[in-house]
Structure formats: C-alpha cells, structure tokens
Design an enzyme around this catalytic site. Sequence first.
Site, PDB file in Angstrom:
ATOM      1  CE  LYS A 217      -1.728   2.746   3.045  1.00  0.00           C
ATOM      2  NZ  LYS A 217      -1.690   3.980   2.231  1.00  0.00           N
ATOM      3  N   GLY A 257      -4.442   0.566   5.453  1.00  0.00           N
ATOM      4  CA  GLY A 257      -3.254   0.436   6.318  1.00  0.00           C
ATOM      5  C   GLY A 257      -3.615  -0.190   7.660  1.00  0.00           C
ATOM      6  N   GLY A 273       7.077   5.816   7.364  1.00  0.00           N
ATOM      7  CA  GLY A 273       6.243   7.012   7.455  1.00  0.00           C
ATOM      8  C   GLY A 273       6.576   7.777   8.723  1.00  0.00           C
ATOM      9  CD  GLU A 295      13.829   1.792   8.059  1.00  0.00           C
ATOM     10  OE1 GLU A 295      14.266   2.880   8.509  1.00  0.00           O
ATOM     11  OE2 GLU A 295      14.532   0.783   7.918  1.00  0.00           O
ATOM     12  CG  LEU A 296       8.692   4.907  12.473  1.00  0.00           C
ATOM     13  CD1 LEU A 296       8.116   4.768  13.869  1.00  0.00           C
ATOM     14  CD2 LEU A 296       7.628   4.637  11.414  1.00  0.00           C
ATOM     15  CB  CYS A 329      13.568   9.931   6.349  1.00  0.00           C
ATOM     16  SG  CYS A 329      14.479   8.840   5.267  1.00  0.00           S
ATOM     17  CD  GLU A 428      10.495  13.948  10.113  1.00  0.00           C
ATOM     18  OE1 GLU A 428       9.357  13.528  10.412  1.00  0.00           O
ATOM     19  OE2 GLU A 428      11.278  13.312   9.402  1.00  0.00           O
ATOM     20  N   GLY A 490      21.749  10.681   1.739  1.00  0.00           N
ATOM     21  CA  GLY A 490      22.439  10.038   0.625  1.00  0.00           C
ATOM     22  C   GLY A 490      23.095   8.713   0.999  1.00  0.00           C
TER      23      GLY A 490
END
Length: 540
Positions: A217, A257, A273, A295-296, A329, A428, A490
């Site tokens: 998704k 989700g 996200g 992975e936040l 991120c 953030e 990077g």
Amino acid sequence: MPLFATKSTQILSLCKKVASFHRMSTSTGEFLINDPKYSFLKDLGLKATNLGVYDGSWKGSGDSVQSICPSNGKVIAEVKQGTVDDYQSCVKASEEAWSVWAELPAPKRGEIVRQIGDALRNKLQPLGKLVSVEMGKILPEGVGEVQEYIDICDYAVGLSRTLAGAIYPSERPGHVLMEKWNPLGVIGVISAFNFPIAVYGWNSAIAMVCGDAVLWKGSETTPLVSVATTKIVSEVLERNHLPGAIATLCCGGADVGKAMAADPRIKLLSFTGSSAVGHNVGVEVQKRFGKHLLELGGNNALIVAEDADVDMVVQATVFACVGTAGQRCTTTRRLILHKSVHDEVLQRLKKAYEQVVHRIGDPLDDKTLIGPLHSPLSLQNYENTITEIVKQGGRIEFGGKKIARDGFFVQPTIVTGLPHDSPLVHNECFAPIVYVLKTESVDEAIAWNNEVPQGLSSSIFTQSIGNIFKWIGPKGSDCGIVNVNIPTSGAEIGGAFGGEKHTGGGRESGSDAWKQYMRRATITINHSKELPLAQGIKFE
Ligand code: NAD
C-alpha cells in the site's frame, strides 16, 4: 509528540479538498496525462483513469483519487483506490501465490528479481520522470530513486545464492546443531510519499528472494507511481507464468493500512512514514504478536567541529538541507556549529542559499535544484512552523516564505536564536528548515545530537581522529546512520538503513537486513542411536 503531527485524517481532508476543487474545474481531458509534455506517462501504461488494485488482475472499487502535480497544482491522472474488501481479496490471492513462490529455489526467485531489475532499466527515464512529476523531487533524484530499486534488485540476485544458514558444534555426540532460514509468508509494505518507489524496492526485492509474497500500500498521494511500478513487476511475473499476486497492490488510505496492521495473515509489516502513524501501527501489530519493521521520522544533526574543512561543510550542508526540498527522512534539520566557525559557516551558507534560490522550479527542468513541497498539507506545516518560530523568538536568517507561483513552493529557510532543546527544534518539520545552533565543544554537540526523540541520521565534520572515534563509539551518536565528513543524507544500499528510538529501530536494504524477512529455525538432528540430553542432564 510532534507539534504538527501529520494526521492521516488531515491528509485525507486536504486531498479531498484539492481533489473536489479539481473535479469541479478539470475534466479528464484536461489531465496532465493528455498534455504532450507528459506523454511519457502513457509509456508506463497509465491512462487518465487507472485501477489501483492488483491481485493477479486489475480492479478497484473504492473512491477515485486525483493525483496532483506539486509543481503546478494540476491533476495528473486519477486512480480508483481499493476498499477493505479489495484488500481482503489481495491477501487471499497473496497467500495462494506464496505457496507457489516459496517452493521455487531461492536462485530461481533471484532470476525473476533480475528480470524485474531489467524491466525497470527499460523504463528508467519515464518512471523517474513520473516520480518527479507526482512527488515533486528533481529529475536526477526521481531517476536516482528508480536506479536505487534497480541496484537493490542486483543486490538481491546475489543474495538469492548466499542466504546462508549455519552449523554449530553440538555438545552431544552424533548430533548436528543447525540454523536454517525459511520465508515468512505474505509480508505487507506501507510506504511514504517522499520515496514512493525506492522504499517498495528495498523491501520487495529482498523479501521476494527470501520467498515472501509482498502486498503493497503506497501513499495515497503517489498512487500513479504505485500503479506504474506494479505494472512493470506483474508483467515480469506473468511472462514467467507465475502468479501475479506474488506482488500485490492495494492503493488506499488509512483504512487499508489499519486492516494490514490488524491482520495476522501479514507475517511482517514493513511501515515507512511518520513517527506518529508508525507508533500506532507498531502497537497494532504488537497486539497480535506480529513482526514489524518501522522506518519512521528523523531529526538529523550535522556537527561541525573546530577543525572541520569549512569548504566541505558548506557544500555538504546545502545539499543535505535543501535537497529534495527538505523532504528526505535524512535531511539535515539541525546544524550544530562550534563557536569558532559558527559565524563563517552561517555567512557562507546564506550566500550559498542566495545562489540556489534561483534554481527553484519545475522538477523536470534540468536547471532546477529545488522542487516544490509535496502537498498543500506540507505547505501548511511549513507555514505553521515559521509562524511558531517567529512567535518563540527565532530569527529567520534566510527564507521563511511561501513562493508566489502555482504549485507548493517555499523558500529554503535558515533559523538561529532558538535554544537547542526547544520543542520546535526537537520536532521534525518535513520541509527545508534548518536550525543553526552554536556549541562550545564536540562533547556538548554530541549530547545535543542525542537529546531528540528520533535517532535516524547524524554526521560530524572533523579532521581529528579522537573526535571521529568518540563519535562512532559507545558515547557517540545514538543514531542508526553515523557519518563522518559526509552529509546526513544520501545513504548507500550496501549498509543496513534505519534508525533508533522514535525512528522505530527497523533496518532495511543491505548487511543482514534480509533476516527480518525470514524466520529462523534452530534445528538439532540426532543421527545416533543414543538420546543424550543437553547440559549432561540424566533423566533415568
Ligand atoms: P505518513 O505517516 O503520513 O504516511 C505513511 C503511510 O502510512 C502512508 O501510506 C499512509 O497512507 C499510511 N497510513 C496513514 N495512516 C495509517 C494508519 N492509521 N495505519 C496504517 N497506515 C497508515 O508519512 P508521510 O507524510 O507519507 O511521509 C513522511 C514521513 O515519513 C516523515 O516523517 C519521514 O521522516 C518518514 N520517512 C522515514 C523514512 C525512513 O527510512 N526512516 C523514509 C521515508 C520517510
């Protein structure tokens, strides 16, 4: 809790507002896909109206979502999303496909992933352009994202012949102690708008060679990338007479989700996200004792020591702060400068920003270095944050304004004068805003680096070997990515990618990240005629 947490309801209502505005004013004939400048979209098999669910065949019984081009605010094309019922049909098809896929030897699965890499190579340019048009990043980065998926396919092909188990010495005579890795089953991937294809690539290429079926998704604001990518992958599967549902797609919103997070048939849920949404997802998955890979958000600091090479610092910082319009991120959000170099770096950075603002524009234009923010919601978050910065006594050294043109463009922004532990600095904001902080010492800078809730990427510029080993040691950076004399953004695919604390603790891509997509069996085989117990226990 983040100050301006990205709430899925907020996204949805903004998307709906934009979509209904366009529905009133834009007929499908006026969609960008029908403008000759965007004819490459048709090379990807896209149409003005697309189905957003693939479970072996294309369907979609949910709402139509219009995908908006962030650089001009116009509708690119529309996608008919999936409902929770569509999702159910996807999981069922995925489970059936898995039983075929898991039987294939890993190197044969690797051969299919190799073909997916080649199919992506053939579509590198149009797919890269689509990433730019739909997400808003500049073309070299759009193409770079597809290249990253291709690279990870190559990596996964090699992995398919080296997914190693182990044999350990058994303490019992006539026994063999082994470790073997088996596929998990169906895994779910929920991805964010800012890397609409690479994150799926990192997860799916590796999960596929591991023997998992993948149900994806993507973000509701980048559905065209999800559809175009799935067309490429499914064509490879179908050409090889394999079930297309090995790689299933269900475009949709938070409802899909949430269904994935609650579903025990999803053996691993890989979520990329914001920390706010990821926290809920993690808790839901944990409630059913499922596995998650989170992975936040990040709040990445770049530290400049007294002895740093200032030329390198300025060049690296501009890329890390304004690249992708601050929507990586790993974007540098805090610049911690030693007091001896503070003024010089700040002045030179402002000069460099004066140059790059002339290069803000259409991401497809080869002169452009900075594209737009992704959505009206991103723009609103940027403006709210600037207002709050000023209210709290921060000084806008550069930028701070929305740019008056079509699309969602803003000026890259440098802020000084806020304390290192201000809630704003600890939040953030997913936009090109960097907070500059003046420090007395590297020790203090490391403490500031570590004091935020997030723990994704970090970087120090120094020539001192003592500083370097302090930075990478037990009392150094507490982030997952710890760099020296390169920017915070990077990353390469060969290393494990991810972060600690509110960044979620997950690791994707290289190193031994593949182990998360498999289950470990510790196996003891007795090939003797005796039954000795471990630890010499006698039960007689
Ligand atoms: P987001 O959290 O708003 O959305 C991410 C995904 O979650 C989308 O697909 C969305 O539809 C879905 N979602 C929303 N509500 C949900 C729910 N209740 N249950 C399950 N899924 C739900 O994030 P975003 O705005 O798309 O992306 C930006 C964020 O992602 C930033 O915080 C950025 O740092 C982070 N990010 C992290 C990494 C990393 O590797 N650490 C990489 C890219 C982006």
